[in-house]
Design a protein around this motif. Structure first.
Motif, PDB file in Angstrom:
ATOM      1  N   GLY B  76       0.767  -1.324  -0.133  1.00 14.49           N
ATOM      2  CA  GLY B  76       0.044   0.075  -0.020  1.00 14.49           C
ATOM      3  C   GLY B  76       0.895   1.122  -0.015  1.00 14.49           C
ATOM      4  N   ASN B  77       2.192   1.122  -0.049  1.00 12.72           N
ATOM      5  CA  ASN B  77       2.916   2.343  -0.114  1.00 12.72           C
ATOM      6  C   ASN B  77       2.716   3.184   1.157  1.00 12.72           C
ATOM      7  OD1 ASN B  77       5.366   3.904  -0.734  1.00 12.72           O
ATOM      8  ND2 ASN B  77       4.254   4.745  -2.433  1.00 12.72           N
ATOM      9  N   THR B  78       2.312   2.733   2.378  1.00 15.13           N
ATOM     10  CA  THR B  78       2.105   3.469   3.505  1.00 15.13           C
ATOM     11  C   THR B  78       3.422   3.460   4.610  1.00 15.13           C
ATOM     12  OG1 THR B  78       0.984   1.680   4.636  1.00 15.13           O
ATOM     13  CG2 THR B  78      -0.410   3.177   3.216  1.00 15.13           C
ATOM     14  N   SER B  79       4.426   3.209   4.041  1.00 18.40           N
ATOM     15  CA  SER B  79       5.606   3.178   5.133  1.00 18.40           C
ATOM     16  C   SER B  79       5.662   4.619   5.737  1.00 18.40           C
ATOM     17  CB  SER B  79       6.992   2.482   4.438  1.00 18.40           C
ATOM     18  OG  SER B  79       8.056   2.625   5.270  1.00 18.40           O
ATOM     19  N   MET B  80       6.086   4.541   7.081  1.00 21.80           N
ATOM     20  CA  MET B  80       6.376   5.792   7.692  1.00 21.80           C
ATOM     21  C   MET B  80       7.956   6.100   7.668  1.00 21.80           C
ATOM     22  SD  MET B  80       3.533   6.853   9.073  1.00 21.80           S
ATOM     23  CE  MET B  80       3.531   7.850  10.623  1.00 21.80           C
ATOM     24  N   VAL B  81       8.575   5.103   7.248  1.00 25.75           N
ATOM     25  CA  VAL B  81       9.965   5.252   7.306  1.00 25.75           C
ATOM     26  C   VAL B  81      10.709   5.042   5.575  1.00 25.75           C
ATOM     27  CG1 VAL B  81      10.431   4.614   9.530  1.00 25.75           C
ATOM     28  CG2 VAL B  81      10.312   2.781   8.021  1.00 25.75           C
ATOM     29  N   GLY B  82       9.977   4.991   4.704  1.00 19.63           N
ATOM     30  CA  GLY B  82      10.573   4.980   3.495  1.00 19.63           C
ATOM     31  C   GLY B  82      10.923   3.531   3.136  1.00 19.63           C
ATOM     32  N   GLY B  83      10.208   2.676   3.499  1.00 18.19           N
ATOM     33  CA  GLY B  83      10.366   1.297   3.545  1.00 18.19           C
ATOM     34  C   GLY B  83      10.143   0.528   2.002  1.00 18.19           C
ATOM     35  N   ALA B  84       9.354   1.481   1.367  1.00 27.51           N
ATOM     36  CA  ALA B  84       8.844   0.921   0.000  1.00 27.51           C
ATOM     37  C   ALA B  84       9.118   1.753  -1.171  1.00 27.51           C
ATOM     38  CB  ALA B  84       7.430   0.437  -0.061  1.00 27.51           C
ATOM     39  N   THR B  85      10.116   2.602  -1.153  1.00 28.40           N
ATOM     40  CA  THR B  85      10.475   3.979  -2.199  1.00 28.40           C
ATOM     41  C   THR B  85      11.830   3.385  -2.787  1.00 28.40           C
ATOM     42  OG1 THR B  85       9.594   5.128  -0.376  1.00 28.40           O
ATOM     43  CG2 THR B  85      10.775   6.147  -2.437  1.00 28.40           C
ATOM     44  N   PRO B  86      11.752   3.297  -4.186  1.00 33.08           N
ATOM     45  CA  PRO B  86      13.040   3.053  -4.836  1.00 33.08           C
ATOM     46  C   PRO B  86      13.963   3.989  -4.538  1.00 33.08           C
ATOM     47  CG  PRO B  86      11.271   3.991  -6.184  1.00 33.08           C
ATOM     48  CD  PRO B  86      10.611   3.641  -5.079  1.00 33.08           C
ATOM     49  N   GLU B  87      15.221   3.512  -4.820  1.00 33.08           N
ATOM     50  CA  GLU B  87      16.399   4.543  -4.750  1.00 33.08           C
ATOM     51  C   GLU B  87      16.516   5.659  -6.218  1.00 33.08           C
ATOM     52  OE1 GLU B  87      19.580   3.047  -1.779  1.00 33.08           O
ATOM     53  OE2 GLU B  87      19.230   1.309  -3.423  1.00 33.08           O
ATOM     54  N   ALA B  88      17.304   6.382  -6.051  1.00 38.60           N
ATOM     55  CA  ALA B  88      17.626   7.279  -7.174  1.00 38.60           C
ATOM     56  C   ALA B  88      18.578   6.658  -7.966  1.00 38.60           C
ATOM     57  CB  ALA B  88      17.980   8.683  -6.751  1.00 38.60           C
ATOM     58  N   LYS B  89      18.330   5.577  -8.377  1.00 40.14           N
ATOM     59  CA  LYS B  89      19.578   4.540  -9.226  1.00 40.14           C
ATOM     60  C   LYS B  89      18.777   3.901 -10.405  1.00 40.14           C
ATOM     61  CE  LYS B  89      22.238   3.435  -4.894  1.00 40.14           C
ATOM     62  NZ  LYS B  89      22.601   2.237  -4.018  1.00 40.14           N
ATOM     63  N   PRO B  90      19.591   3.712 -11.266  1.00 42.97           N
ATOM     64  CA  PRO B  90      19.153   3.027 -12.492  1.00 42.97           C
ATOM     65  C   PRO B  90      18.782   1.503 -12.270  1.00 42.97           C
ATOM     66  CG  PRO B  90      21.326   3.253 -12.854  1.00 42.97           C
ATOM     67  CD  PRO B  90      20.890   3.842 -11.356  1.00 42.97           C
ATOM     68  N   ASN B  91      18.374   0.796 -13.101  1.00 46.18           N
ATOM     69  CA  ASN B  91      18.219  -0.630 -13.084  1.00 46.18           C
ATOM     70  C   ASN B  91      17.213  -1.180 -11.868  1.00 46.18           C
ATOM     71  OD1 ASN B  91      19.394  -2.128 -15.324  1.00 46.18           O
ATOM     72  ND2 ASN B  91      21.116  -3.049 -14.279  1.00 46.18           N
ATOM     73  N   GLN B  92      16.279  -0.597 -11.652  1.00 44.49           N
ATOM     74  CA  GLN B  92      15.147  -0.915 -10.658  1.00 44.49           C
ATOM     75  C   GLN B  92      14.050  -1.271 -11.208  1.00 44.49           C
ATOM     76  OE1 GLN B  92      16.502   1.308  -6.493  1.00 44.49           O
ATOM     77  NE2 GLN B  92      16.036   2.504  -8.138  1.00 44.49           N
ATOM     78  N   VAL B  93      13.309  -2.212 -10.607  1.00 43.62           N
ATOM     79  CA  VAL B  93      11.723  -2.275 -10.613  1.00 43.62           C
ATOM     80  C   VAL B  93      10.992  -2.209  -9.478  1.00 43.62           C
ATOM     81  CG1 VAL B  93      11.908  -3.408 -13.082  1.00 43.62           C
ATOM     82  CG2 VAL B  93      11.863  -4.792 -10.635  1.00 43.62           C
ATOM     83  N   ILE B  94      10.018  -1.592  -9.588  1.00 41.77           N
ATOM     84  CA  ILE B  94       9.082  -1.782  -8.188  1.00 41.77           C
ATOM     85  C   ILE B  94       8.164  -2.889  -8.530  1.00 41.77           C
ATOM     86  CG2 ILE B  94       7.090  -0.630  -6.915  1.00 41.77           C
ATOM     87  CD1 ILE B  94       8.386   2.115  -7.942  1.00 41.77           C
ATOM     88  N   LEU B  95       8.076  -3.832  -7.591  1.00 41.85           N
ATOM     89  CA  LEU B  95       7.263  -4.946  -7.713  1.00 41.85           C
ATOM     90  C   LEU B  95       5.742  -4.615  -6.671  1.00 41.85           C
ATOM     91  CD1 LEU B  95       8.090  -8.619  -8.429  1.00 41.85           C
ATOM     92  CD2 LEU B  95       6.293  -7.905  -6.750  1.00 41.85           C
TER      93      LEU B  95
END
Lengths: 475, 475
Positions: B76-95
């Motif tokens: 649900g992307n409701t983390s209070m601590v950025g637990g489900a946010t991608p980094e500012a890097k290439p070669n990433q997918v969000i699942l």
């Protein structure tokens, strides 16, 4: 003892760490620790180490890691599956936690107790009671079993239906890792999400990943009321229906809900002095229901009567005896607790500590009993145990006329027979006793693939030299 | 988006696995998933993968492992601590697990429910209720948070005091490992001691060891009675004393015991439309007590009155409002639940999700409040939360006249100030929100040494390529 087991180097080093009282090396002194109490296994050891502190445990483990000596952690040595027995190999020590038996702290505001691994369960229960609280873990070996072993095997017992297994009764752990490092995780917190839950990995790892040296245990308010009954029921299904009635009436009150068969009860009557059946004779299925509440005026006796009355009207209960005193309550519990002893006296038996979803317990008992009698005509199925949590000891007693050795030679067939049914029902081949040495060869078939591979990766990561309780848990 | 994020190779391969509905790559479509809802972090991703089955998750992860693509699992992307946010890097997918939202099975005999990771908590509660049962996990984000994320973060919430955290509500897990292998551990067993408790490792690992795709959850009998009150109390110590009174009177009845300060209540009154205080104005400390029972005739209203009367006589309660209807009950709960929103409307605030042993909660609140006001004169401490389980949100609201940016520039000083006290009291710097990205830099100081080394060894063993949710939990 051959010389290679007595090389003075490591023994002297252990002696320097532990002092003269902290190490036993004489064969006669080691004797009681070399075999499991069921007599299934027997091994050897160069010494029994008896550290008195976490620092001493750490120093011993560090030495073992340096010298490639394997370590068998041992508590009360009451494993049913050879979980604390050394192998028949050189270069091993048994590390007993028995001298680390202090209650470090008890706090009735936090409802926690910090204790060392060598504290005997009965003593832990007593200390909790002395402070007006309850430590609810309760099982047959409670007079010998120690907290460290109970946590290492995630012991279950009679009260899981209400309080959970040992795992659920633990908030924090102190652990000595296979390199001698110490995790001080004795936190008294109900909420703590700061990284991987390592404590839950050590609970149930049977000493293969490290040595639990101390734990923070949860306490509960002492019971202010109890009510106990022995019920004769017409079938396994009726037993389950009765459980559901009690759970619906007052979920929190069901402290134990135990099933016993007519055959098992007969063995107890025939073999245990002073055992008397408080209901009419001749029934085939029994249930022990034990209610408790920590509130005043809970009215458990009323509840018990009402539920039993309704169940009798529905034909789910045929006869029932309600305990009118603590003595009667103890007498009813004794019928259940003497099952293992009665089985032992009646001859050889094969034990199956299995679990299935609670809804499948009647099918498990029915099908296993029928198949076992087909497998070994004249044998007597003795299913008993914790119906409320799905854990039945699906044991089989030898045919009276069969030589015990012939019967025991069929042990694997018997276990396979039960386990095939357990597997179909989505159950487990080891509910509360663990894997130990006895069941490592089942891990591949039941937990093989990604699950077992992950376990092995973790073992290799935390214990790369393989010195912690080798030959246990993993194949 | 730069070309390196759009190399057709892996995207085509993902498309083949997932079908056209299973993947989003347009920048505008990805937008809502790239940042956390608090706005603390923002990253990038080559695609949002939306698998609809465990097999699809497994195939995607296998592909990522082969190609060295890192994976950010998201519920649900409701983390209070950025637990489900991608980094500012290439070669990433969000699942995203959002499409895996089925209830696979519900069994009211076993009292279990097997659900997929993308099921929203509120929906899980509703399904349980539709079957006459209770799934007790309850927290602010329940309308968005998904089961997989709730388990991955071992979510807590309001009912931990009675039912435990997400961990205690889980019996089995299905997990896709970082190499694409699948652990099918969806066992519905209360007892199962067959090797390491891997499920407990994945719970709370915040997606860094694998992806939870489904879980067996525990159900409980629905409440047949509730009783709720808002109490004004003279001090933090009185609040704790009141908790102990209720626990002693009927431990199993206390479903929630929440603390709020006079300042926090004032912010709610000033900023939340329709909020009204059901007790006299001017008090400095409040407690919300919520009782429930699954038995008929539990007499909770009586219990509530009796305990409050005794507490008033002892001077521990100054005023109290008992809910006379479901509407009043909801209104009382709203005062507690609107605390975060009221804080937000009143200006900038810094959150501290900390826990201490229950006995130390008064000292935590008292000392932290005093130190915070010394640190930033004019700032307003807003401690509130789950006193019954030791978890207080020790938040601080900016001074009204201070520029928000100046205040937020002190965030680390504020957190350090609270954490120093928490540490002295044997507490945790993250009680229920987890570590995520926000708190990785605290792991070394708080869990460093053997504990953190063991965590890192496990991470390296299970995710040797480091592709699972990098930058979270471990420093």
């Amino acid at each position: 003892m051959p010389d290679d087991l007595r090389s003075p180097g490591p023994l002297d080093a252990f002696r320097r760490i532990l002092g003269p009282n902290g190490i036993l090396t004489a064969e006669s002194d080691l004797e009681p620790y070399l075999a499991d109490w069921r007599g299934l296994y027997r091994g050897r050891a160069m010494a029994l180490l008896r550290p008195a502190s976490t620092e001493e445990v750490s120093a011993c483990v560090r030495l073992c890691a340096e010298q490639g000596i394997t370590i068998i952690p041992q508590g009360g040595n009451t494993s049913m599956v050879g979980g604390a027995t050394p192998e028949a190999k050189p270069n091993q020590v048994i590390l007993s936690l028995a001298r680390m038996n202090r209650v470090r702290e008890i706090d009735t505001a936090d409802m926690t107790m910090t204790v060392e691994a060598g504290l005997i369960l009965q003593k832990a229960q007593q200390v909790a009671a002395d402070h007006g609280t309850l430590f609810p873990l309760s099982l047959g070996a409670e007079g010998s079993a120690m907290i460290g072993g109970l946590l290492s095997t995630n012991a279950g017992g009679n009260t899981t239906v209400r309080y959970g297994n040992a795992r659920e009764l633990m908030l924090g752990l102190e652990v000595v890792l296979p390199d001698g490092g110490v995790i001080n995780g004795l936190r008294r917190l109900r909420k703590d999400n700061t990284g991987y839950a390592l404590r839950h990995l050590f609970v149930g790892a049977e000493g293969t990943l490290g040595i639990i040296t101390a734990a923070v245990l949860r306490l509960f308010p002492a019971a202010k009321e109890t009510a106990t009954a022995l019920c004769a029921v017409p079938s396994e299904d009726a037993a389950l229906a009765l459980f559901r009635r009690f759970r619906a009436a007052d979920e929190g009150a069901v402290r134990a809900f135990e099933y016993m068969s007519g055959i098992g009860m007969g063995l107890v009557m025939d073999n245990i002095e002073g055992a008397t059946l408080p209901v009419a004779p001749g029934f085939e299925h029994f249930v022990l229901v034990d209610l408790s509440a920590s509130r005043e005026g809970a009215g458990l006796r009323n509840l018990l009567e009402q539920v039993l009355e309704a169940a009798m009207e529905a034909g789910e209960v045929l006869d029932a005896a309600l305990a009118e005193s603590e003595a009667q309550r103890a007498a009813i519990w004794r019928l259940r607790e003497e099952h293992p002893e009665a089985q032992k006296r009646a001859g050889a038996s094969v034990k199956n500590d299995v679990s299935v979803p609670v809804s499948s317990v009647p099918e498990l008992i029915r099908r296993s009993s029928a198949e076992l009698v087909k497998l070994i005509p004249g044998s007597r199925p003795v299913p008993f145990g914790h119906m409320g949590d799905g854990n039945i000891h699906m044991n089989l007693e030898q045919p009276p006329e069969m030589p015990a050795a012939d019967f025991l030679a069929r042990a694997h067939d018997i276990m396979d027979c039960v386990n095939a049914i357990v597997r179909e029902l989505g159950g487990s081949f080891s509910a509360e006793h663990g894997v130990g040495r006895l069941k490592t060869d089942m891990m591949e078939a039941w937990r093989g693939g990604a699950e077992l591979a992950a376990m092995q990766a973790i073992k290799a990561a935390l214990d790369p030299k393989g010195i912690m309780n080798p030959g246990k848990v993993l194949p």
